[in-house]
Every structure is written in C-alpha cells, then in structure tokens.
Design a protein around this motif. Structure first.
Motif, short mmCIF file in Angstrom:
data_model
loop_
_atom_site.label_atom_id
_atom_site.label_comp_id
_atom_site.label_asym_id
_atom_site.label_seq_id
_atom_site.Cartn_x
_atom_site.Cartn_y
_atom_site.Cartn_z
N ALA A 1 -0.19 -8.39 -20.14
CA ALA A 1 0.55 -8.18 -21.38
C ALA A 1 -0.35 -8.41 -22.60
N PRO A 2 -0.06 -7.73 -23.70
CA PRO A 2 -0.85 -7.94 -24.92
C PRO A 2 -0.86 -9.42 -25.32
N GLU A 3 -1.96 -9.86 -25.85
CA GLU A 3 -2.12 -11.24 -26.35
C GLU A 3 -1.99 -12.30 -25.26
N THR A 4 -2.31 -11.94 -24.01
CA THR A 4 -2.33 -12.89 -22.91
C THR A 4 -3.78 -13.08 -22.48
N TYR A 5 -4.21 -14.33 -22.44
CA TYR A 5 -5.63 -14.62 -22.25
C TYR A 5 -5.87 -15.55 -21.06
N ALA A 6 -6.92 -15.25 -20.31
CA ALA A 6 -7.44 -16.19 -19.32
C ALA A 6 -8.19 -17.27 -20.10
N VAL A 7 -7.91 -18.53 -19.78
CA VAL A 7 -8.63 -19.65 -20.39
C VAL A 7 -9.81 -19.95 -19.48
N CYS A 8 -11.01 -19.73 -19.99
CA CYS A 8 -12.24 -19.88 -19.19
C CYS A 8 -13.18 -20.89 -19.84
N LEU A 9 -13.87 -21.65 -19.00
CA LEU A 9 -14.93 -22.51 -19.52
C LEU A 9 -16.11 -21.63 -19.93
N LYS A 10 -16.74 -21.97 -21.03
CA LYS A 10 -17.87 -21.17 -21.52
C LYS A 10 -19.00 -21.09 -20.49
N GLU A 11 -19.19 -22.16 -19.73
CA GLU A 11 -20.34 -22.20 -18.82
C GLU A 11 -20.30 -21.17 -17.70
N ASP A 12 -19.09 -20.76 -17.27
CA ASP A 12 -19.06 -19.79 -16.16
C ASP A 12 -18.07 -18.63 -16.37
N ASN A 13 -17.27 -18.67 -17.44
CA ASN A 13 -16.33 -17.60 -17.77
C ASN A 13 -15.30 -17.34 -16.66
N LYS A 14 -15.03 -18.37 -15.83
CA LYS A 14 -14.02 -18.24 -14.77
C LYS A 14 -12.70 -18.84 -15.25
N PRO A 15 -11.58 -18.15 -14.98
CA PRO A 15 -10.28 -18.64 -15.44
C PRO A 15 -9.89 -19.97 -14.78
N ILE A 16 -9.42 -20.89 -15.64
CA ILE A 16 -8.89 -22.17 -15.17
C ILE A 16 -7.45 -22.36 -15.64
N GLY A 17 -6.95 -21.38 -16.40
CA GLY A 17 -5.59 -21.45 -16.93
C GLY A 17 -5.29 -20.20 -17.72
N SER A 18 -4.20 -20.26 -18.46
CA SER A 18 -3.77 -19.09 -19.23
C SER A 18 -3.09 -19.55 -20.50
N VAL A 19 -3.23 -18.74 -21.54
CA VAL A 19 -2.51 -18.97 -22.80
C VAL A 19 -2.09 -17.60 -23.32
N GLY A 20 -0.89 -17.53 -23.85
CA GLY A 20 -0.42 -16.25 -24.33
C GLY A 20 0.44 -16.38 -25.57
N LEU A 21 0.46 -15.31 -26.33
CA LEU A 21 1.27 -15.19 -27.54
C LEU A 21 2.21 -14.01 -27.33
N MET A 22 3.49 -14.29 -27.28
CA MET A 22 4.48 -13.22 -27.09
C MET A 22 5.17 -13.00 -28.44
N ILE A 23 4.92 -11.84 -29.03
CA ILE A 23 5.39 -11.56 -30.39
C ILE A 23 6.73 -10.85 -30.36
N GLY A 24 7.63 -11.32 -31.22
CA GLY A 24 8.92 -10.67 -31.43
C GLY A 24 9.71 -10.48 -30.16
N SER A 25 10.10 -9.24 -29.89
CA SER A 25 10.96 -8.93 -28.75
C SER A 25 10.28 -9.18 -27.40
N HIS A 26 8.98 -9.39 -27.39
CA HIS A 26 8.27 -9.70 -26.13
C HIS A 26 8.43 -11.17 -25.74
N SER A 27 9.00 -11.99 -26.62
CA SER A 27 9.16 -13.41 -26.32
C SER A 27 10.31 -13.62 -25.34
N ASN A 28 10.39 -14.83 -24.81
CA ASN A 28 11.50 -15.20 -23.93
C ASN A 28 12.74 -15.62 -24.71
N ILE A 29 12.59 -15.80 -26.02
CA ILE A 29 13.70 -16.36 -26.81
C ILE A 29 14.20 -15.43 -27.91
#
Length: 183
Positions: free
Chosen positions: A55-83
């Motif tokens: 989905a747009p504005e959804t990011y893998a959270v990666c450590l700079k040293e290896d660029n491997k995902p360790i989590g996720s963070v996302g921004l859901m704008i407007g009607s794309h939100s859960n609320i």
C-alpha cells in the motif's frame, strides 16, 4: 520513496523481503497485539507483502547496516485509514520484531513518518491506535507526542475476528510544531 533516520532506512517492501518478514511476523507476540494474525509461512508473508504492505506510504523498517526489514511503519491517509478520516488526516501504524524491542527504533521511525506526514504530505492531524494491553505501542505514541483522544470499546476487528478495545491518540500539526520549537 525512501526515508532515512540516524539508524534506519524506511523503504518500500519488496517480495524478496518475505523471508525476513516471516522471521519476525511468525512470533505470536507481534501480530495479535497489533491486530493481525501470525504469519504461517514465507509464502504467507510474501502474499501479505503483495496485498497489504504494498500500500502507498507503507515502509519496511530496516537497519542502515544491512537494509533488511525488522519491522514496518505506515501512514494511511484519509479513506485508506482504519478509522475513516478526511483526506487532510492520516493514521500511523507500526510494529517491530521482538529482538529489537526496547531500542527506541520504532519511535525513531514514527517520528520520521510524522515529519513526512506534516511536511511532505501536508496533513493537518495524525491518529494512532493501540489495543488494550499493548503497553509498548502506547509508550511509542506518548514518546512521539500523541495525546489520548478516546476509546472504542467492543470493536469488531475483522482481521483477527475478535471483539477488542482500541485506544485512539491524536497529534495535530500545530501541536507537533509547538513541540519542535519548545513552545
């Protein structure tokens, strides 16, 4: 878009990340607390990348040293939100793998998303929720300046087929700007 912090790279998810995603998302301490089911296989994680994490504005959270995902963070704008928000507002969601708990990495990622939301996306208000018992998520929100707004009780959560209580916090652009200037 790729966003960077002192320790992190926030980048789009790729199907090649499925193995790394599964490594953390198979842990029952992660998904259920965040409102999604435990991943059952690398293929399940690959499908989640295709259908949810792409989905747009959804990011893998990666450590700079290896660029491997360790989590996720996302921004859901407007009607794309859960609320159900207007287009001038967004909802932030996040999680991080258990080995990285307590290191301040998710607050660092969330602060970057907040800046991006207000400065680049020109949003006016951000919302963030956590389910009853998820104290780690509550603390992230507090550290990032979110202020408790309201509680939704007896909420049917389709992703996990449960009745949950969700606590909602809010941060306005004005509050964020004041906190940056110390005012």
């Amino acid at each position: 878009m790729i966003l960077k912090t002192d320790r992190l790279i926030l980048r789009p998810w790729e199907e090649a990340d499925a193995g790394d995603l599964f490594e953390y998302a198979k842990d029952s301490r992660i998904g259920p607390a965040a409102g999604w089911p435990v991943h059952t296989s690398v293929e399940n994680s690959r499908e989640i990348i295709r259908t949810v994490l792409s989905a747009p504005e959804t990011y893998a959270v990666c450590l700079k040293e290896d660029n491997k995902p360790i989590g996720s963070v996302g921004l859901m704008i407007g009607s794309h939100s859960n609320i159900g928000l207007p287009e001038s507002e967004g909802e932030i969601g996040y999680w991080i793998g258990v080995p990285f708990w307590g290191q301040g990495l998710i607050p660092e990622a969330v602060r970057k998303i907040i800046r991006h939301a207000f400065d680049d996306c020109n949003l006016q208000t951000l919302w963030c929720g956590y389910f009853d018992g998820n104290e780690k998520s509550r603390r992230v929100q507090e550290k990032c300046g979110f202020i408790y707004h309201h509680t939704n009780r007896d909420l049917y959560w389709e992703k996990t087929d449960e009745i949950l209580t969700e606590h909602i916090s809010r941060l306005t652009k004005e509050e964020w700007q004041l906190s940056k200037t110390g005012g």
